[in-house]
Design a protein around this motif. Structure first.
Motif, short mmCIF file in Angstrom:
data_model
loop_
_atom_site.label_atom_id
_atom_site.label_comp_id
_atom_site.label_asym_id
_atom_site.label_seq_id
_atom_site.Cartn_x
_atom_site.Cartn_y
_atom_site.Cartn_z
N ASN A 49 10.15 -12.31 -5.78
CA ASN A 49 11.55 -12.52 -5.38
C ASN A 49 11.70 -12.57 -3.87
O ASN A 49 12.51 -13.36 -3.34
N ILE A 50 10.94 -11.74 -3.15
CA ILE A 50 10.98 -11.77 -1.69
C ILE A 50 10.48 -13.11 -1.17
O ILE A 50 11.08 -13.72 -0.26
N LEU A 51 9.38 -13.60 -1.74
CA LEU A 51 8.85 -14.89 -1.32
C LEU A 51 9.86 -16.01 -1.57
O LEU A 51 10.06 -16.88 -0.71
N ALA A 52 10.51 -15.96 -2.73
CA ALA A 52 11.50 -16.98 -3.04
C ALA A 52 12.70 -16.89 -2.10
O ALA A 52 13.24 -17.92 -1.65
N ALA A 87 4.59 -22.99 -10.56
CA ALA A 87 5.72 -23.90 -10.42
C ALA A 87 6.35 -23.83 -9.04
O ALA A 87 6.90 -24.82 -8.54
N GLU A 88 6.23 -22.67 -8.39
CA GLU A 88 6.80 -22.49 -7.05
C GLU A 88 5.93 -23.08 -5.95
O GLU A 88 6.35 -23.18 -4.80
N GLY A 89 4.70 -23.46 -6.28
CA GLY A 89 3.86 -24.14 -5.32
C GLY A 89 2.95 -23.25 -4.49
O GLY A 89 2.48 -23.67 -3.42
N HIS A 90 2.67 -22.04 -4.97
CA HIS A 90 1.75 -21.16 -4.26
C HIS A 90 0.31 -21.63 -4.46
O HIS A 90 0.02 -22.50 -5.28
N ALA A 91 -0.61 -21.04 -3.70
CA ALA A 91 -2.04 -21.31 -3.85
C ALA A 91 -2.70 -20.11 -4.52
O ALA A 91 -2.16 -18.99 -4.49
#
Length: 247
Positions: A49-52, A87-91
């Motif tokens: 949630n923090i990353l988003a 889906a959020e595009g992280h690695a």
């Protein structure tokens, strides 16, 4: 702005800050790379949630570790969590399957491997490769996406034989910068959150790779909520965030 080397320099194939700087946004004063190891997953959703909130992409290093829920981090019960991060595009990279520690090189290219239960074993090059590939296989089963060609040794501990075997089966090791060690695994009575936050904001520089966990067993006052002001503070300093490139 000059970049500082933020990856182990034990062997030529390892990633360097200078190499990954090519992916940096030219409009930024600098670029930093947030990486997150699985740990016990206690704060996995909160960190997501923090990353988003800050629209930050991170690089996750995944291992089959026991979680606070009593299952394991790469069990099917965590499939929805990992699918959402994809889906959020992280690695994503490998953190080994059993989260063991590569301690000592032995004859014939073998390595002494210490496991979480206190036992020890010796791995040859093929077995080291299997330790790195098992999370890759499971992650693809859970999400439909293979891991990137990256790995991180638990505790950052590697040996020349380990690095050689990993490179031979297609994985490059990613360490962290000294200032990027966020200290979330240190005892909170000695290293309180505010002190760790202040230190990180003062010392992190362009090109640094940062390291934290999705949950730590030993720390009483978790550092995970501090990722919110840390990201905000680094952005205020003009830093952009990027994932470790898969190349």
């Amino acid at each position: 702005m000059p970049l500082r080397t933020a990856v182990l320099a034990l062997a030529a194939p390892l990633l360097t800050a200078a190499g990954i700087a090519q992916a940096a946004d030219a409009t930024c004063r600098g670029t930093v790379y947030l990486t997150l190891d699985t740990g016990n997953m206690r704060h996995a959703e909160a960190i997501a949630n923090i990353l988003a909130k800050h629209r930050v992409k991170a690089t996750f290093f995944v291992a089959q570790e026991k979680t606070l829920r009593g299952d394991m981090a790469l069990d099917p019960t965590w499939a929805d969590f990992w699918k959402a991060r994809v889906a959020e595009g992280h690695a994503f990279g490998s953190h080994t399957w059993r989260h063991g520690s590569f301690r000592k090189d032995e004859a014939g290219g073998k390595v002494r491997y210490h496991l979480m239960d206190g036992s020890q074993t010796t791995l040859d090059a093929a077995q080291i490769c299997a330790e790195l590939k098992a999370p890759d296989t499971r992650f693809a089963e859970l999400t439909g996406r293979k891991l990137d060609a990256l790995w991180r040794a638990p505790g950052g501990r590697t040996t020349p034989n380990t690095l050689k075997a990993a490179e031979a089966c297609g994985y490059r090791h990613v360490h962290w910068a000294p200032a990027g060690f966020l200290g979330d695994e240190l005892p909170s009575d000695v290293y309180p959150n505010e002190a760790l936050l202040k230190r990180a904001l003062a010392n992190i520089r362009d090109g640094d790779i940062l390291m934290a966990h999705l949950g730590i067993w030993s720390r009483k006052d978790p550092f995970a909520p501090m990722l919110d002001p840390l990201i905000a503070g680094l952005k205020d300093r003009g830093f952009c965030f990027a994932t470790i490139p898969n190349q």
